[in-house]
Design a protein around this motif. Structure first.
Motif, mmCIF file in Angstrom:
data_model
loop_
_atom_site.group_PDB
_atom_site.id
_atom_site.type_symbol
_atom_site.label_atom_id
_atom_site.label_comp_id
_atom_site.label_asym_id
_atom_site.label_seq_id
_atom_site.Cartn_x
_atom_site.Cartn_y
_atom_site.Cartn_z
ATOM 1 N N LYS A 16 31.018 17.584 -2.791
ATOM 2 C CA LYS A 16 29.862 16.858 -2.262
ATOM 3 C C LYS A 16 29.507 17.333 -0.859
ATOM 4 O O LYS A 16 28.338 17.387 -0.494
ATOM 5 C CB LYS A 16 30.123 15.351 -2.276
ATOM 6 C CG LYS A 16 30.104 14.781 -3.678
ATOM 7 C CD LYS A 16 30.399 13.297 -3.672
ATOM 8 C CE LYS A 16 30.411 12.741 -5.083
ATOM 9 N NZ LYS A 16 30.687 11.302 -5.104
ATOM 10 N N TRP A 17 30.523 17.686 -0.062
ATOM 11 C CA TRP A 17 30.253 18.248 1.264
ATOM 12 C C TRP A 17 29.536 19.590 1.120
ATOM 13 O O TRP A 17 28.585 19.877 1.840
ATOM 14 C CB TRP A 17 31.538 18.462 2.044
ATOM 15 C CG TRP A 17 32.263 17.232 2.483
ATOM 16 C CD1 TRP A 17 31.788 15.949 2.507
ATOM 17 C CD2 TRP A 17 33.596 17.164 2.966
ATOM 18 N NE1 TRP A 17 32.753 15.102 2.974
ATOM 19 C CE2 TRP A 17 33.881 15.820 3.269
ATOM 20 C CE3 TRP A 17 34.581 18.108 3.171
ATOM 21 C CZ2 TRP A 17 35.100 15.402 3.765
ATOM 22 C CZ3 TRP A 17 35.817 17.696 3.668
ATOM 23 C CH2 TRP A 17 36.061 16.358 3.971
ATOM 24 N N CYS A 18 30.023 20.421 0.203
ATOM 25 C CA CYS A 18 29.458 21.761 0.018
ATOM 26 C C CYS A 18 28.029 21.736 -0.501
ATOM 27 O O CYS A 18 27.258 22.663 -0.250
ATOM 28 C CB CYS A 18 30.334 22.581 -0.924
ATOM 29 S SG CYS A 18 31.899 23.096 -0.194
ATOM 30 N N THR A 19 27.685 20.689 -1.226
ATOM 31 C CA THR A 19 26.320 20.584 -1.760
ATOM 32 C C THR A 19 25.447 19.672 -0.899
ATOM 33 O O THR A 19 24.300 19.384 -1.264
ATOM 34 C CB THR A 19 26.336 20.060 -3.207
ATOM 35 O OG1 THR A 19 26.991 18.790 -3.236
ATOM 36 C CG2 THR A 19 27.029 21.044 -4.134
ATOM 37 N N ASN A 20 25.974 19.228 0.218
ATOM 38 C CA ASN A 20 25.252 18.385 1.172
ATOM 39 C C ASN A 20 24.832 17.030 0.601
ATOM 40 O O ASN A 20 23.872 16.432 1.053
ATOM 41 C CB ASN A 20 24.040 19.117 1.743
ATOM 42 C CG ASN A 20 24.453 20.084 2.819
ATOM 43 O OD1 ASN A 20 24.837 19.692 3.909
ATOM 44 N ND2 ASN A 20 24.397 21.365 2.503
ATOM 45 N N ILE B 178 26.977 14.459 0.682
ATOM 46 C CA ILE B 178 27.541 13.644 1.759
ATOM 47 C C ILE B 178 28.023 14.598 2.835
ATOM 48 O O ILE B 178 28.130 15.802 2.605
ATOM 49 C CB ILE B 178 28.697 12.717 1.284
ATOM 50 C CG1 ILE B 178 29.870 13.534 0.735
ATOM 51 C CG2 ILE B 178 28.198 11.689 0.284
ATOM 52 C CD1 ILE B 178 31.104 12.705 0.414
ATOM 53 N N GLN B 179 28.314 14.052 4.007
ATOM 54 C CA GLN B 179 28.759 14.880 5.125
ATOM 55 C C GLN B 179 30.133 14.427 5.602
ATOM 56 O O GLN B 179 30.410 13.225 5.637
ATOM 57 C CB GLN B 179 27.772 14.778 6.299
ATOM 58 C CG GLN B 179 26.370 15.234 5.974
ATOM 59 C CD GLN B 179 26.306 16.672 5.541
ATOM 60 O OE1 GLN B 179 26.960 17.533 6.108
ATOM 61 N NE2 GLN B 179 25.521 16.958 4.523
ATOM 62 N N PRO B 180 30.971 15.368 5.993
ATOM 63 C CA PRO B 180 32.258 14.973 6.586
ATOM 64 C C PRO B 180 32.022 14.362 7.965
ATOM 65 O O PRO B 180 31.040 14.692 8.639
ATOM 66 C CB PRO B 180 33.023 16.291 6.691
ATOM 67 C CG PRO B 180 31.982 17.353 6.699
ATOM 68 C CD PRO B 180 30.822 16.809 5.923
ATOM 69 N N ASP B 181 32.921 13.480 8.373
ATOM 70 C CA ASP B 181 32.793 12.923 9.720
ATOM 71 C C ASP B 181 33.185 13.992 10.746
ATOM 72 O O ASP B 181 33.728 15.041 10.390
ATOM 73 C CB ASP B 181 33.613 11.643 9.878
ATOM 74 C CG ASP B 181 35.101 11.834 9.604
ATOM 75 O OD1 ASP B 181 35.630 12.948 9.810
ATOM 76 O OD2 ASP B 181 35.743 10.864 9.193
ATOM 77 N N LEU B 182 32.871 13.747 11.988
ATOM 78 C CA LEU B 182 33.100 14.739 13.046
ATOM 79 C C LEU B 182 34.565 15.156 13.190
ATOM 80 O O LEU B 182 34.840 16.357 13.304
ATOM 81 C CB LEU B 182 32.541 14.228 14.374
ATOM 82 C CG LEU B 182 31.659 15.211 15.123
ATOM 83 C CD1 LEU B 182 30.582 15.802 14.271
ATOM 84 C CD2 LEU B 182 31.102 14.588 16.358
ATOM 85 N N PRO B 183 35.530 14.216 13.193
ATOM 86 C CA PRO B 183 36.939 14.650 13.287
ATOM 87 C C PRO B 183 37.339 15.557 12.119
ATOM 88 O O PRO B 183 38.055 16.541 12.314
ATOM 89 C CB PRO B 183 37.722 13.342 13.281
ATOM 90 C CG PRO B 183 36.767 12.310 13.781
ATOM 91 C CD PRO B 183 35.415 12.755 13.279
ATOM 92 N N THR B 184 36.851 15.249 10.932
ATOM 93 C CA THR B 184 37.159 16.083 9.762
ATOM 94 C C THR B 184 36.496 17.441 9.892
ATOM 95 O O THR B 184 37.102 18.468 9.571
ATOM 96 C CB THR B 184 36.726 15.381 8.460
ATOM 97 O OG1 THR B 184 37.373 14.105 8.383
ATOM 98 C CG2 THR B 184 37.073 16.210 7.246
ATOM 99 N N LEU B 185 35.276 17.461 10.372
ATOM 100 C CA LEU B 185 34.580 18.730 10.580
ATOM 101 C C LEU B 185 35.349 19.606 11.574
ATOM 102 O O LEU B 185 35.468 20.814 11.391
ATOM 103 C CB LEU B 185 33.161 18.468 11.073
ATOM 104 C CG LEU B 185 32.133 19.555 10.828
ATOM 105 C CD1 LEU B 185 32.001 19.891 9.355
ATOM 106 C CD2 LEU B 185 30.792 19.141 11.387
ATOM 107 N N ASP C 133 29.633 26.699 13.897
ATOM 108 C CA ASP C 133 29.375 27.587 12.770
ATOM 109 C C ASP C 133 29.252 26.823 11.450
ATOM 110 O O ASP C 133 28.760 27.363 10.458
ATOM 111 C CB ASP C 133 30.486 28.637 12.629
ATOM 112 C CG ASP C 133 30.506 29.625 13.776
ATOM 113 O OD1 ASP C 133 29.448 29.810 14.412
ATOM 114 O OD2 ASP C 133 31.569 30.218 14.019
ATOM 115 N N LEU C 134 29.705 25.578 11.440
ATOM 116 C CA LEU C 134 29.673 24.773 10.226
ATOM 117 C C LEU C 134 28.431 23.893 10.118
ATOM 118 O O LEU C 134 28.204 23.258 9.101
ATOM 119 C CB LEU C 134 30.915 23.885 10.145
ATOM 120 C CG LEU C 134 32.253 24.606 10.065
ATOM 121 C CD1 LEU C 134 33.391 23.609 10.158
ATOM 122 C CD2 LEU C 134 32.348 25.417 8.778
#
Length: 66
Positions: free
Chosen positions: A34-38, A40-47, A60-61
């Motif tokens: 789901k992150w890869c297909t946008n 949903i988005q990961p939270d900032l700490p996970t990013l 870069d992400l």
């Protein structure tokens, strides 16, 4: 939804799979998909953790708004 992250592209550039990322982050592979297909988005700490694992700058992400 507008594409907000470049995770799929960076994974490919680093020759890593979403399955590998799911294992490293101890996340469900469906979440990574789901992150890869946008969907949903990961939270900032996970990013930040993803950037560290992929050895890239967090910027870069993220898709540029320009």
């Amino acid at each position: 939804m507008k594409d907000l992250n470049r995770l799929k592209v960076v994974l490919c550039e680093r020759k890593k799979t979403s399955k590998w990322l799911a294992e490293e982050l101890e996340k469900n592979p469906t979440t990574i998909s789901k992150w890869c297909t946008n969907k949903i988005q990961p939270d900032l700490p996970t990013l930040g953790k993803i950037a560290e694992l992929l050895d890239v700058d967090i910027r870069d992400l993220i898709q540029s708004s320009k």
